[in-house]
Design an enzyme around this catalytic site. Sequence first.
Site, PDB file in Angstrom:
ATOM      1  N   LYS A 150      39.796 -32.832  21.631  1.00  0.00           N
ATOM      2  CA  LYS A 150      39.702 -32.409  23.039  1.00  0.00           C
ATOM      3  C   LYS A 150      40.684 -31.284  23.323  1.00  0.00           C
ATOM      4  CE  LYS A 150      43.858 -34.184  24.468  1.00  0.00           C
ATOM      5  NZ  LYS A 150      45.009 -33.411  24.947  1.00  0.00           N
ATOM      6  N   GLY A 186      45.072 -38.244  16.661  1.00  0.00           N
ATOM      7  CA  GLY A 186      45.323 -39.665  16.368  1.00  0.00           C
ATOM      8  C   GLY A 186      44.482 -40.547  17.278  1.00  0.00           C
ATOM      9  N   SER A 187      44.329 -40.134  18.528  1.00  0.00           N
ATOM     10  CA  SER A 187      43.521 -40.895  19.480  1.00  0.00           C
ATOM     11  C   SER A 187      42.045 -40.836  19.086  1.00  0.00           C
ATOM     12  CB  SER A 187      43.689 -40.331  20.893  1.00  0.00           C
ATOM     13  OG  SER A 187      45.027 -40.444  21.302  1.00  0.00           O
ATOM     14  N   ASP A 194      44.880 -41.244  25.697  1.00  0.00           N
ATOM     15  CA  ASP A 194      43.895 -40.260  25.228  1.00  0.00           C
ATOM     16  C   ASP A 194      42.779 -40.877  24.380  1.00  0.00           C
ATOM     17  OD1 ASP A 194      44.943 -38.056  26.473  1.00  0.00           O
ATOM     18  OD2 ASP A 194      46.050 -37.324  24.726  1.00  0.00           O
TER      19      ASP A 194
HETATM   20  O1  C5P Z   1      49.343 -43.165  25.796  1.00  0.00           O
HETATM   21  P1  C5P Z   1      49.903 -42.425  24.625  1.00  0.00           P
HETATM   22  O2  C5P Z   1      50.472 -43.354  23.579  1.00  0.00           O
HETATM   23  O3  C5P Z   1      48.992 -41.406  24.065  1.00  0.00           O
HETATM   24  O4  C5P Z   1      51.149 -41.593  25.198  1.00  0.00           O
HETATM   25  C1  C5P Z   1      52.152 -41.088  24.356  1.00  0.00           C
HETATM   26  C2  C5P Z   1      53.390 -40.792  25.187  1.00  0.00           C
HETATM   27  O5  C5P Z   1      53.132 -39.702  26.078  1.00  0.00           O
HETATM   28  C3  C5P Z   1      53.847 -41.924  26.088  1.00  0.00           C
HETATM   29  O6  C5P Z   1      54.699 -42.808  25.408  1.00  0.00           O
HETATM   30  C4  C5P Z   1      54.565 -41.184  27.198  1.00  0.00           C
HETATM   31  O7  C5P Z   1      55.877 -40.841  26.783  1.00  0.00           O
HETATM   32  C5  C5P Z   1      53.774 -39.898  27.320  1.00  0.00           C
HETATM   33  N1  C5P Z   1      52.752 -39.946  28.391  1.00  0.00           N
HETATM   34  C6  C5P Z   1      53.171 -39.890  29.721  1.00  0.00           C
HETATM   35  N2  C5P Z   1      52.245 -39.934  30.722  1.00  0.00           N
HETATM   36  C7  C5P Z   1      50.921 -40.011  30.434  1.00  0.00           C
HETATM   37  C8  C5P Z   1      50.465 -40.056  29.093  1.00  0.00           C
HETATM   38  C9  C5P Z   1      51.422 -40.018  28.083  1.00  0.00           C
HETATM   39  O8  C5P Z   1      54.379 -39.805  30.007  1.00  0.00           O
HETATM   40  N3  C5P Z   1      50.049 -40.052  31.438  1.00  0.00           N
END
Ligand code: C5P
Length: 308
Positions: free
Chosen positions: A14, A107-108, A141
């Site tokens: 994406k 990774g997502s 994601d």
């Molecule tokens: O959800 P995911 O594991 O992909 O997010 C990775 C990191 O990105 C989270 O630990 C956070 O630090 C940051 N993040 C955030 N706000 C979001 C999405 C991700 O702060 N809406």
Amino acid sequence: MTSEPGVSVRVPAKINLGLAAGGPGADGYHDLATVFQAVSLYDEVTATLAEDVSITVDGVQAEEVPLDPSNLAIRAARLLARRSGIDAGVHLHLHKQIPVAGGMAGGSADAAGALLACEALWDLGLTRADLIELAAELGADVPFPLMGGTAIGTGHGDVLTPALARGEFQWVLAFAPFGLSTPRVFGELDRLRAGRVLPEPRVADQLMHALRSGDAQALGEALHNDLQPAALSLAPKLERTLAVGRDCGVLGALVSGSGPTVAFLVSGADMALDLSIGLTASGAVRDVRRVHGPVPGARIIDPARGGR
Ligand code: C5P
């Protein structure tokens, strides 16, 4: 090649066409209003029956993918088995093209692909909506690669609404020779905006209008990413990559998600070629790829099982 019966899934990367971020919440996450577009750069996830859960990886940057239980695709398979109340194992093989730690949700995408492949392999009878719900538990994601197309993400970016987008847009992706950690980029954003009162994040009307009308020129002008200043602060070299696009007269350019991949919106093959040559000559990029979007979400490609 394995002769074991298995299921292969092709899952897209994406880019974020718009990303507005609020301040950090109590859980450290940020409220987002973002527009995702799935583009024609794919990882492949192949699931075969096995005693327990294991993973192998080949393709681009394969050596940078963790093979331990922290791997998001392994976590996806385990979560699906647990929630379905089954004691099945799986071997996952990832063929990577999406950059690792590149801001394109690689990774997502692998986790999303693992959910779809394991669901079919284990014949669980779940719907795509069921998988999207499960995906949100794995990361903000992870749901989008299952939906694909163009979509608005709110909440942490994981609450999806399909968006109307006309036509097809042509992109050139510049991959950096380094990665950026998403939590670090969000941390840098907070540091840069400390003390500021932030408005509720929202998607710009100009962006949605450009998508609805299929107007590439207008889309180029509407591209925006709140995370870009933070990514540039951590990786100032990206300024040089963006400057190559400006010199080529691209329709628009932005850092994708938390970076460091830069996405350039181009008008066609000639501009894409000029830009690719310029980016390669700049020495600032690891690789350059031409892609288009939107494309559909994760699909089963194993001919024995057919697409669905
Ligand atoms: O959800 P995911 O594991 O992909 O997010 C990775 C990191 O990105 C989270 O630990 C956070 O630090 C940051 N993040 C955030 N706000 C979001 C999405 C991700 O702060 N809406």
